[in-house]
Design an enzyme around this catalytic site. Structure first.
Site, PDB file in Angstrom:
ATOM      1  N   CYS A  52     -19.626  -0.258  -1.083  1.00 55.08           N
ATOM      2  CA  CYS A  52     -18.971   0.162  -2.327  1.00 55.08           C
ATOM      3  C   CYS A  52     -17.650   0.877  -2.104  1.00 55.08           C
ATOM      4  O   CYS A  52     -16.771   0.840  -2.950  1.00 55.08           O
ATOM      5  CB  CYS A  52     -19.900   1.051  -3.154  1.00 55.08           C
ATOM      6  N   VAL A 277      -9.027  19.413   2.269  1.00 57.12           N
ATOM      7  CA  VAL A 277     -10.122  18.449   2.256  1.00 57.12           C
ATOM      8  C   VAL A 277     -11.192  18.872   3.254  1.00 57.12           C
ATOM      9  O   VAL A 277     -10.886  19.146   4.413  1.00 57.12           O
ATOM     10  CB  VAL A 277      -9.614  17.027   2.600  1.00 57.12           C
ATOM     11  N   VAL A 278     -12.424  18.933   2.790  1.00 54.61           N
ATOM     12  CA  VAL A 278     -13.563  19.193   3.673  1.00 54.61           C
ATOM     13  C   VAL A 278     -14.435  17.942   3.769  1.00 54.61           C
ATOM     14  O   VAL A 278     -14.647  17.374   4.834  1.00 54.61           O
ATOM     15  CB  VAL A 278     -14.382  20.402   3.195  1.00 54.61           C
ATOM     16  N   GLY A 369     -14.583  22.536  -2.974  1.00 53.10           N
ATOM     17  CA  GLY A 369     -14.158  21.233  -3.475  1.00 53.10           C
ATOM     18  C   GLY A 369     -14.802  20.917  -4.800  1.00 53.10           C
ATOM     19  O   GLY A 369     -14.156  20.378  -5.714  1.00 53.10           O
ATOM     20  N   GLU A1273     -37.638 -16.062  -8.815  1.00 52.04           N
ATOM     21  CA  GLU A1273     -37.206 -15.642 -10.141  1.00 52.04           C
ATOM     22  C   GLU A1273     -38.316 -15.195 -11.097  1.00 52.04           C
ATOM     23  O   GLU A1273     -38.135 -14.217 -11.824  1.00 52.04           O
ATOM     24  CB  GLU A1273     -36.417 -16.790 -10.803  1.00 52.04           C
TER      25      GLU A1273
END
Length: 1341
Positions: A52, A277-278, A369, A1273
């Protein structure tokens, strides 16, 4: 260029980290590159997968280990490699799936168990599952089942239905080790009660021959924690202890890892817009999907000034860099040790963190964050606001200051009260007082790993020893562009008593405090507003219960309980092979998927895992941003100036025909003059890397001129009569007469939404031109090699014999790669032809979702005539499906819907008309079930309404109208060997339906705000393909060493087709399956293949394999008198006998004329039944599937493990269709739900708590290979039992509210639809705006 000089840090640093024990030193690390890209492209470790790109699926999970000097130990963390910047790995040790075991050396137990427990089907998600579990075992060698569930929260699977994964990994848990001493054998408590097995027969009965074991636990290698790889000694020091600041410089971004906190303050003063940024869980998504540009990144996560916690007089202070996992563990420890009243806020945070993303995100995402991204749907910020937490911030010049988190902390969208140059140092989390109560709530589309629709945090403090409100805070997310506090409501409630008079006052004030315009982004206005008061009501009752239990009426008390779910469990039962079956004959045995071990080790090769070819280029697509528009101009000039770019490809470069299409030629390879949907391919950029290609594609400028009409929804198509002809119809009997004889009739309209395939592997292709004679080789993730070949050849202007399509395996398909993958492969082929170089593409998830289409959304309008006793006499139904901008397979889908629109019922008088709607959305296509799930939804909806109208049980009405042996269907097919009654009766018995029905009714009588429902659903699924496609070929080679190479026309996409084909070949040839190999599917070995779909691939390919093997066997027959198989083969070879044979099969007797309504559309039928029980929360719309029992007719199963896996996987996928998965489109045809962030498929916590599957015994099928039946199916339709159980529960809630009779419930039954259907005083407060009075944010297709 990125900020470099302004930072004051000179030079560039080298990146040092370890991967699988090997030291990696990179002198030129690119801050924009993720760990996943680095592993796959630079180190060629392709086990971790891109599913993704936003940390929502877990396919890319790896283990990152670091030494923590403060704790004096190595910390092992599961991490999403797709979000982890490569520069963040300096000083860390990374372990990938390849690093823990291989099939060539030694399997790790965590790999072995998921494979042997049948927890890997397509296998694309498997390495991520393995690494999540491996990380858990490194931290907890004997975990609890709850820890296993938590560890897997961040992982998705689209194939298995999750149960076998949990079953395999359950064997590591301490609960399992204490269960019958881990033997899990005969008499084990895991195998059901009182020895009861499938179909109500005793598992050890002499007649039944029923087994409940799909794998042998005794075969598993033990876990030995002492044998794990050691942490590299070189890394056993504190990060930054050498006092060196690190600097990595890329093309566009500079990454700085400061040695001291002072440096951060100085950098923020010089460059206030620099991002800290972490975990990169938010910034990574913004850069990739929102095109945000952050030229300077500062990484402070290693500094002790922001990674600490300390107890104070008033609470606990946490450093801003502390991860959410650290926050959770610290608070959990405090809850165990401190007095309960002090930790009520802590408990609310820990409870919320249970539902905050998955371990992979919690392990890296930090407190600072989470606060400073200022998301309006943040899970924690409402809690921090209501608690009155304080933030300590520092700047280089301004020093330190304390900022209270109150109504002014978030002044605007994504803004906070901190100044640009300030850095958040810490968060103070206070203790609660004895007279203070705190609870937080979250409502999302899915319980696990989902973003909130609405969340809320409530705190109330009472005057000493009274119920008078002294102070109260109410904070909400999802109700404004920021996290907001209902201050007017709070002020109004102070001084009031916490009694029933307070509630209406609070609800009225909340209505005024939290308005939402009807066009608000996010939509769901009535639902969101109703949740504000519903959640407050839950809080009101919970506090009232704590103050004085007697004040809460018993029926209301279930609204107070926190959600708790028992670990999933179930029984799987099947018929064992006959006694005396040869040991080497694998047919009917639950053997493991042939690729499972390779999938579990990361060795299984998918299209994008193939090694890069010299000179290869990457393809970046230019997609339409308009639904219907004329293309005025295309300007790639700026794109061509960017680094790494070679050329631009468009319609002008197509050497053959730009006109294409899988069934009719109504599409274009590249849009030439106009676009007809958002996501249509206009052109493509070729570059040296994926990042360069995608960046350049975004730089191509396309000018449009809007065209009318813009047809998005089915209603739009009906208005403009935009139909793809012909309009088909099936008619039987005399409708007018039947309606006249009916005692009653009902009319209705229902909608069922589309469904994204969400195969974990997106569409991918590699096109390799061979120069000579226009030849080209296409490696592709497709279910349809032949159509891929034909359409690519057409675009290239060459005969099909010049193009070879090769398919090793697919990471899932479900119909989505039957036709729509050809769009991608044709574009790839044209691009490769232009540059005469290999070209590769693998779509990002958002690209795949916007390009490839989905299951067709349907609208149904019906009229049913029936008698007072429930007998249905007539059905007249008009069906409309949204085909999108081309026909694709939508006519075929509609045909199957028409054929299945009576469901499992016999209706003597019938008419169904199907309208295929052409719209300006991406072309919709095949999806598992192929029109039948929609038909079942409509049929079961009206049959349940008939029962309500007649005032009799739904069970009785279903049984009365159910198909029986000898019945004639509405398409004039006589039912023979109809197993529906058997499936139905055995399912009711196995589920103990009648006893549990009484228990459900009792529960509903005792509870107002929680309701339970049950439904029993029968299904009949006709097995067929389009007539021409009911054919298959096979090729069998026998080599002189006795080994066999088998090729057939089907593709392997996780359904175990290759495994079953080898079982078939093994039986015919009478040799062990270990002697047989399937390498791939290719058009140069088996030509003119049918697509692998429609659940008949085993039927037709299996018969073709059988024919080919029988030919070989006949040739060997003269040599069988003595010796072994190897001797026969050698003797035949020396006698110059051919040891290669083809096989061909076509399904006989299929021909159906819809106009005449005569002929035979199906080869045979699959039958099944399911009983599901659910519990819904009437105040939020949440639901839990408590139990599902399935009895499925699969004939004589070729492989019970694979068939049960298909049943469970199909059921869970269908469950997503009917309850959860929802496409969200703008009125302009733009898809909002283009990733796992907004589009939710079921997760581990969504499957039935008790999930029992039984294969019907003694039901052979003489129409298919070895008496089996197709299974892919049909079981999906059984998931409708959950939908109708939900509807049953809603009916009870509506009855309590004084609402009688039928009601409309569209599919999917989302939390929104469930909540709004449970009408009460809270929903009445927020009526829907008048349609047409506003422009909706989203529309239903």
């Amino acid at each position: 260029m990125p900020d470099t000089e302004a930072t004051g840090v000179s030079g560039k640093s080298q990146l040092v980290f370890f991967v699988n024990g090997r030291k990696v030193v990179d002198q030129d690390a690119d801050p924009e590159m993720t760990l996943l890209t680095y592993l796959r492209t630079k180190l060629r470790l392709t086990g971790a997968k891109l599913g993704c790109g936003e940390g929502g699926c877990g396919a890319c999970t790896v283990m990152v280990s670091r030494y923590n000097p403060a704790q004096g130990r190595v910390l092992h963390l599961a991490v999403n490699a797709c979000l982890a910047p490569i520069c963040s790995l300096h000083g860390a040790a990374v372990t990938t799936v390849e690093g823990i075991g291989t099939t060539r050396t030694r399997l790790h137990p965590v790999q072995e168990r998921i494979a042997k427990a049948h927890g890997s089907q397509c296998g694309f998600c498997t390495p991520g599952m393995v690494m999540s579990m491996y990380t858990l075992l490194r931290n907890h060698p004997a975990p609890s089942m709850e820890q296993v569930d938590t560890a897997l929260q961040g992982n998705l699977c689209r194939c298995t239905g999750y149960r076998p994964i949990l079953e395999g990994y359950k064997t590591f848990t301490k609960e399992f080790q204490g269960c019958c001493r881990g033997t899990a054998g005969k008499g084990c408590c895991r195998n059901g009660q009182d020895g009861q097995a499938a179909n109500g027969q005793a598992a050890d009965g002499p007649i039944s021959q029923v087994s409940t074991e799909l794998f042998q636990v005794s075969e598993f290698a033990p876990l030995d924690p002492t044998q794990e790889p050691i942490f590299p000694p070189e890394l056993m020091k504190a990060e930054g202890s050498d006092g060196t600041t690190l600097k990595f410089v890329g093309e566009r971004v500079t990454w700085i890892k400061p040695a001291t906190f002072k440096e951060i303050l100085e950098l923020k003063t010089k460059i206030p817009h620099a991002k800290l940024v972490v975990g990169n869980s938010e910034i990574g998504v913004e850069v990739k999907f929102k095109n945000c540009d952050y030229p300077l990144i500062i990484a402070p996560g290693h500094l002790p000034e922001i990674t600490f916690h300390r107890y104070t007089e008033h609470g606990i202070t946490f450093g801003a860099g502390c991860t959410l996992t650290y926050l959770n563990d610290t608070l959990a420890e405090a809850i165990d040790t401190l007095p309960e009243h002090q930790t009520r806020l802590f408990a609310a945070i820990v409870e919320m963190l249970r539902w905050f993303a998955g371990d992979q995100i919690r392990n890296v995402g930090c407190i600072g964050g989470n606060i400073l991204t200022a998301s309006p749907i943040s899970d924690l910020n409402p809690i921090f606001l209501s608690a009155g937490c304080t933030v300590t911030a520092m700047s280089h010049q301004g020093g330190s200051r304390v900022v209270k988190m109150d109504h002014a902390f978030f002044p605007g969208y994504r803004e906070t009260a901190l100044r640009p140059e300030e850095v958040m140092v810490s968060l103070d989390v206070p203790f609660t007082k004895e007279n203070e109560y705190f609870l937080a709530y979250k409502q999302a589309r899915r319980r696990d790993d989902d973003i909130a629709i609405v969340n809320a945090a409530f705190r109330v403090q009472f005057e000493e020893r009274t119920n008078v409100v002294q102070d109260i805070a109410l904070s909400f997310g999802g109700m404004a562009p920021t996290t907001v506090m209902a201050r007017n409501t709070a002020n109004r409630l102070i001084g009031l008593k916490w009694d029933d008079d307070l509630l209406p006052e609070a609800c009225a004030c909340l209505e005024d405090d939290l308005p939402l315009p009807p066009s608000v982004p996010g939509g769901m206005v009535e639902f969101r507003r109703t949740l504000t008061t519903s959640l407050f009501f839950k809080f009101f009752l919970s506090v009232q219960q704590r103050l004085n239990l007697k004040d809460v009426p018993p029926p209301y008390r279930s609204a107070c309980s926190l959600y708790h779910r028992e670990p999933s469990q179930g029984t799987q039962m099947y018929q064992e092979v006959p006694e005396g079956q040869a040991r080497e004959d694998a047919v009917g045995r639950p053997i493991m998927h042939l690729s499972a071990l390779k999938q579990a080790t990361g060795e299984a090769v998918y299209t994008d895992d193939m090694p890069w070819i010299q000179g290869e280029l990457y393809l970046g697509l230019v997609l339409s941003r308009k639904a219907h528009a004329k293309i005025v101009s295309i300007d790639p000039s700026e794109a061509l100036k960017l680094p790494g770019v070679e050329t631009f490809v468009s319609a002008e470069d197509v050497p053959g025909s730009n006109i294409t299409g899988p069934i009719v030629m109504d599409e274009e390879v590249f849009a030439s003059e106009k676009v007809t949907c958002v996501g249509q391919i206009i052109g493509a950029v070729l570059a040296d890397t994926q990042a360069h290609a995608q960046r350049a594609a975004k730089a191509v400028v396309v000018q449009y001129e809007d065209l009318e009409p813009k047809i998005i929804t089915i209603e739009d198509a009906i208005l403009h009569q935009s139909f793809i002809h012909p309009i088909n119809k099936i008619e039987k009997g005399n409708l007018e007469e039947a309606f006249g004889k009916s005692d009653q009739s009902l009319e209705g309209e229902l909608r069922i939404g589309g469904q994204e395939h969400f195969y974990l592997e997106t569409c991918a292709a590699i096109a390799v031109p061979h120069g000579e004679d226009g030849e080209m080789e296409i490696f592709c993730s497709t279910q349809n090699p032949t159509t891929t070949q034909i359409l690519a050849a057409k675009a290239l202007g060459v005969p099909a014999n010049r193009v070879v399509c090769r398919v090793k395996r697919l990471g899932g398909g479900f119909g989505g790669k039957e036709m729509r993958s050809c769009v991608i492969s044709s574009v790839c082929a044209v691009a490769a032809h232009k540059v005469q170089k290999p070209v590769r593409i693998m779509l990002d998830r958002d690209e795949d979702m916007v390009i490839t289409g989905t299951r067709s959304p349907f609208l149904g309008r019906y009229k049913v005539g029936f008698m007072n006793d429930g007998r249905v006499l007539a059905l007249d139904i008009s069906l409309y499906n949204n085909a999108g901008n081309s026909m694709d397979l939508s006519h075929g889908v509609m045909s199957q819907t028409l054929l299945s629109s009576a469901g499992a019922y016999t209706i003597p008088n019938f008419r169904a008309v199907g309208y295929v709607c052409k719209t300006n959305t991406a072309s919709n296509t095949a999806f598992r079930g192929f029109g039948r799930p929609q038909a079942v939804f409509f049929a079961e909806s009206w049959i349940s309404d008939v029962a309500i109208k007649c005032g009799i049980s739904q069970l009785k009405v279903r049984e009365m109208n159910m198909n029986k042996e000898g019945d004639v269907t509405h398409y004039n097919t006589k039912l023979e060997r109809c197993q529906m009654q058997r499936c139905w009766e055995e399912c009711l018995k196995q589920s103990d339906f009648h006893t549990r029905r009484r228990q459900v009714d009792r529960f509903n009588g005792e509870n107002r705000w929680k309701k339970r429902g049950m439904a029993a659903i029968p299904i009949k699924h006709g097995m067929t393909f389009m007539r021409t496609e009911n054919q298959a070929g096979a090729l069998v080679h026998v080599y002189t060493d006795g080994s066999v190479l088998l090729t057939h026309g089907g593709t392997e996409m996780g359904q175990g087709l290759h495994t079953k084909m080898i079982q078939v070949a093994g039986r015919v040839l009478k040799i062990p399956t270990s002697r047989i190999h399937v390498s791939e599917t290719s058009t140069n070995t088996v030509p003119n293949t049918s697509a692998t779909s429609a659940s008949i691939s085993t039927d037709v390919n299996g018969m073709a394999v059988k024919v080919a093997c029988e030919t070989i066997l006949q040739r060997l027959e003269p040599y069988m008198g003595k010796g072994s198989w190897d001797d026969w083969v050698r003797a035949a070879y020396f006698d110059r006998v051919g040891l290669s044979a083809t096989g061909f099969y076509r399904t006989p007797g299929l021909a159906y004329d819809m106009q005449k309504n005569e002929g035979r559309p199906f080869s045979y039928f699959c039958y099944g039944a399911a009983v599901s029980e659910v519990e819904i929360d009437c105040l939020t719309g949440d639901h839990t599937v408590l139990r599902t029992d399935i009895v499925m007719d699969v004939g004589d199963s070729l492989n019970p493990a694979i068939d049960i896996g298909q049943i469970e996987g199909a059921f869970v996928q269908g469950y997503g269709l009917y309850t959860m998965e929802e496409q969200v489109y703008s009125p302009d045809g733009v898809l909002y739900s283009r990733g796992p962030g907004m589009y939710k498929i079921p997760g581990f916590a969504d499957i039935p708590v008790h999930f029992n599957v039984s294969l019907l015994r003694g039901a052979p099928n003489d129409k298919a290979i070895y008496s089996s039946k197709g299974v892919g199916e049909p079981p999906l339709l059984l998931a409708s039992s959950v939908f109708f159980a939900i509807k049953d529960a809603i009916y009870s809630a509506r009855t309590d509210a004084g609402l009688k009779g039928t009601f409309r419930l569209d599919s999917p039954a989302t939390a929104e639809r469930i909540r709004i259907a449970c009408e009460d005083q809270f929903t009445a407060q927020f009526p829907a705006a008048e349609p047409g009075s506003f422009t909706p944010w989203a529309v239903k297709l």
